[in-house]
Design an enzyme around this catalytic site. Structure first.
Site, mmCIF file in Angstrom:
data_model
loop_
_atom_site.group_PDB
_atom_site.id
_atom_site.type_symbol
_atom_site.label_atom_id
_atom_site.label_comp_id
_atom_site.label_asym_id
_atom_site.label_seq_id
_atom_site.Cartn_x
_atom_site.Cartn_y
_atom_site.Cartn_z
ATOM 1 N N ASP A 1 0.995 -1.156 -0.136
ATOM 2 C CA ASP A 1 -0.076 0.235 0.041
ATOM 3 C C ASP A 1 0.753 1.220 0.018
ATOM 4 O O ASP A 1 1.894 1.234 0.323
ATOM 5 C CB ASP A 1 -0.903 0.122 1.256
ATOM 6 N N GLU A 2 0.193 2.355 -0.331
ATOM 7 C CA GLU A 2 0.791 3.581 -0.516
ATOM 8 C C GLU A 2 2.148 3.798 -0.727
ATOM 9 O O GLU A 2 2.979 4.474 -0.126
ATOM 10 C CB GLU A 2 0.665 4.194 0.933
#
Ligand code: ACM
Length: 526
Positions: free
Chosen positions: A337-338
């Protein structure tokens, strides 16, 4: 004798009968009114028929009868019932003796209930729980314990009668994957704190615990070939709080403890972003060969492993190899993620190199839904954490055959505040009151993702603002049972109006268990 005195004498008499474990109301021919019946159970069973005249009264003479496969669950049940009752409740095998019994039987349940389901019958002569596996028995025991008075959850002896609400239940889950996540990276939680959470989630039939073991602010698992990950990267936490890490022995003990509650640990190593703690521990993991300073703030998206260096893949291989060796479960979560500081090309390059490493060690990939865009193997399980009802990459992965784990952040994130004034938690994905958390369905929430594409539901609990077990409890309760019900119960059996009444009846149990829960005004608590 004055009226007052006679009442006192009667009270003493009733008390002594209760102490003996005899039916205190038997002479009056009444049936004790149950706090909860089989239709009040959370998560709601598939089929439940209450019978108020069929209650069973536990007595000091009750035994727990079982077969070889049911022995562990029987001991677990005895362990649940002994502290509050003070009864012996011996676990006996086979069909010896004709006294009152709770019988746990494996192998004789209806095929309908499958491997996780169970059939429960409570009658005045005894309780019979049948399942096809010990897992089914364990889940049936979670139903049975809710049919006792709440004080059964007391850790000290309570002098009272123990009436189990009568009736029958046939039950099995909608989804096989029902999960909670605990972020032990932003703040560290000790093995005992994790075990406490395991016990709290197990009672709602959650069967996976995703541990977010690594992030920018801390690395929480011993990796013997890269020791500084734990000894250096494990020292920090958000806001300067003390860090910590699990030795591999402690992790294995956690895995065993979870397994004794029929919960599988799914470990996450977040990469290629959220890696500051690793890049602080080892200079060679940085493209410029310089160790970065530790970070204890709660920014995201600034860190990335160095995609072009060979040492990066030696690191990933070593970590996945060691973690796989101590993780009996099928899944390794690779985060993903991210990764805002990794270019899209680098993100794909990294994924292409890392996916085969997980396979090499015999494990299956799960990760945040960002991995859906990398064309992972169809066995991989992207975990949807978006805040809208559309995601083209996730829909495409579902169309290719990937199962999706549903944890929409604006519905299922346990770290979101309940309302603007909630003292803990964050609000970037929205405010999540109890009704908001309950009132959605994983098979209609996301465009292109239907029942057949969904593996199950997860409730993640991020810990930027959480330091103690009380904090965990305040954010998880009362929302967590709702996610458990979304994952377990038939879609058509769920309505908010009925759920809020059943949920209210859970709270006396939490009081006994010492769970510090949020008293939402949406529920009329007892
Ligand atoms: C996430 O909340 N960054 C998965």
């Amino acid at each position: 004798m004055s009226k007052r005195l006679s009442r006192t004498v009667l009270g003493v008499a009733v008390l002594s009968l209760v102490t003996l474990g005899l039916p205190a109301t038997a002479s009056a021919g009444q049936h004790a009114k149950a706090e909860r019946t089989v239709t009040d159970v959370v998560p709601a069973p598939v089929d439940a028929k209450p019978d108020p005249r069929a209650s069973f009264r536990l007595s000091p003479a009750t035994v727990i009868r079982t077969d070889r496969e049911g022995k562990q669950v029987a001991e677990y049940l005895a362990g649940l019932l002994r502290p509050a009752t003070g009864y012996r409740l011996p676990v006996v095998s086979g069909h010896r003796g004709g006294g009152p019994a709770i019988s746990l039987e494996t192998g004789h349940a209806s095929g309908r209930v499958g491997s996780e389901g169970y059939q429960l019958k409570v009658s005045p002569s005894g309780v019979t729980l049948k399942a096809n596996t010990d897992e089914g028995l364990f889940l049936g025991v979670q139903t049975l314990r809710q049919l006792f008075p709440s004080e059964i959850e007391s850790k000290t002896v309570k002098k009272r009668s123990w009436v189990v609400s009568g009736g029958s239940v046939l039950d099995y889950p909608r989804f096989g994957y029902r999960s909670a996540m605990l972020d032990v990276a932003r703040h560290f939680f000790t093995p005992d704190q994790v075990k406490l959470y395991i016990d709290q989630i197990a009672q709602y039939k959650i069967n996976n615990l995703h541990l977010h073991l690594t992030d920018d602010q801390g690395w929480r698992i011993e990796i013997k070939s890269w020791p500084k990950l734990a000894t250096v990267g494990g020292q920090t936490a958000v806001g300067g709080a003390p860090g910590g890490y699990y030795t591999q022995e402690q992790y294995k003990d956690l895995v065993r403890y979870a397994a004794s509650r029929h919960i599988t640990i799914v470990p996450e190593i977040d990469m290629p972003g959220h890696t500051n703690a690793a890049q602080h521990s080892y200079a060679e993991l940085n493209c410029d060969g310089k160790a970065v300073p530790p970070r204890t703030d709660i920014e995201v998206g600034y860190s990335s492993l160095c995609i072009g260096k060979d040492i990066t893949y030696k690191f990933v291989d070593d970590v996945i190899r060691e973690l796989s060796a101590i993780t009996p479960g099928k899944y390794i979560n690779i985060g993903g993620d991210e990764a805002h500081s990794t270019s899209p090309e680098d993100y794909q390059t990294f994924a292409t190199k890392v996916h085969p490493i997980v396979a090499k060690y015999g494990k299956t990939i799960t990760g945040w839904h960002d991995i859906a865009k990398t064309n992972p193997p169809v066995s991989a399980v992207p975990q949807f954490w978006g805040t809208t009802g559309t995601d083209a990459n996730v829909a495409a992965a579902a169309a290719r055959g990937n199962k999706i784990l549903m944890s929409p952040a604006n519905k299922a994130y346990l770290d979101m505040k309940y309302h603007a004034q909630t003292p803990l938690g964050l609000s970037w994905a929205g405010l999540i009151e109890v009704k908001t958390g309950y009132d959605w369905d994983p098979a209609t929430h996301l465009q292109g993702v239907t029942e057949k594409n969904v593996i199950g539901v997860e409730a993640p609990l991020w810990s930027e603002t959480l330091i103690t077990s009380d904090h965990i409890e305040f954010m998880a309760f009362p929302r967590l049972p709702g996610y458990a019900e979304i994952g377990w119960s038939p879609k058509d059996s769920r309505t908010w109006d009925a759920y809020r009444l059943r949920l209210a009846k859970q709270s006396p149990r939490w009081v006994q268990q010492g769970i510090d829960f949020y008293r939402s005004t949406q529920v009329d608590w007892k």
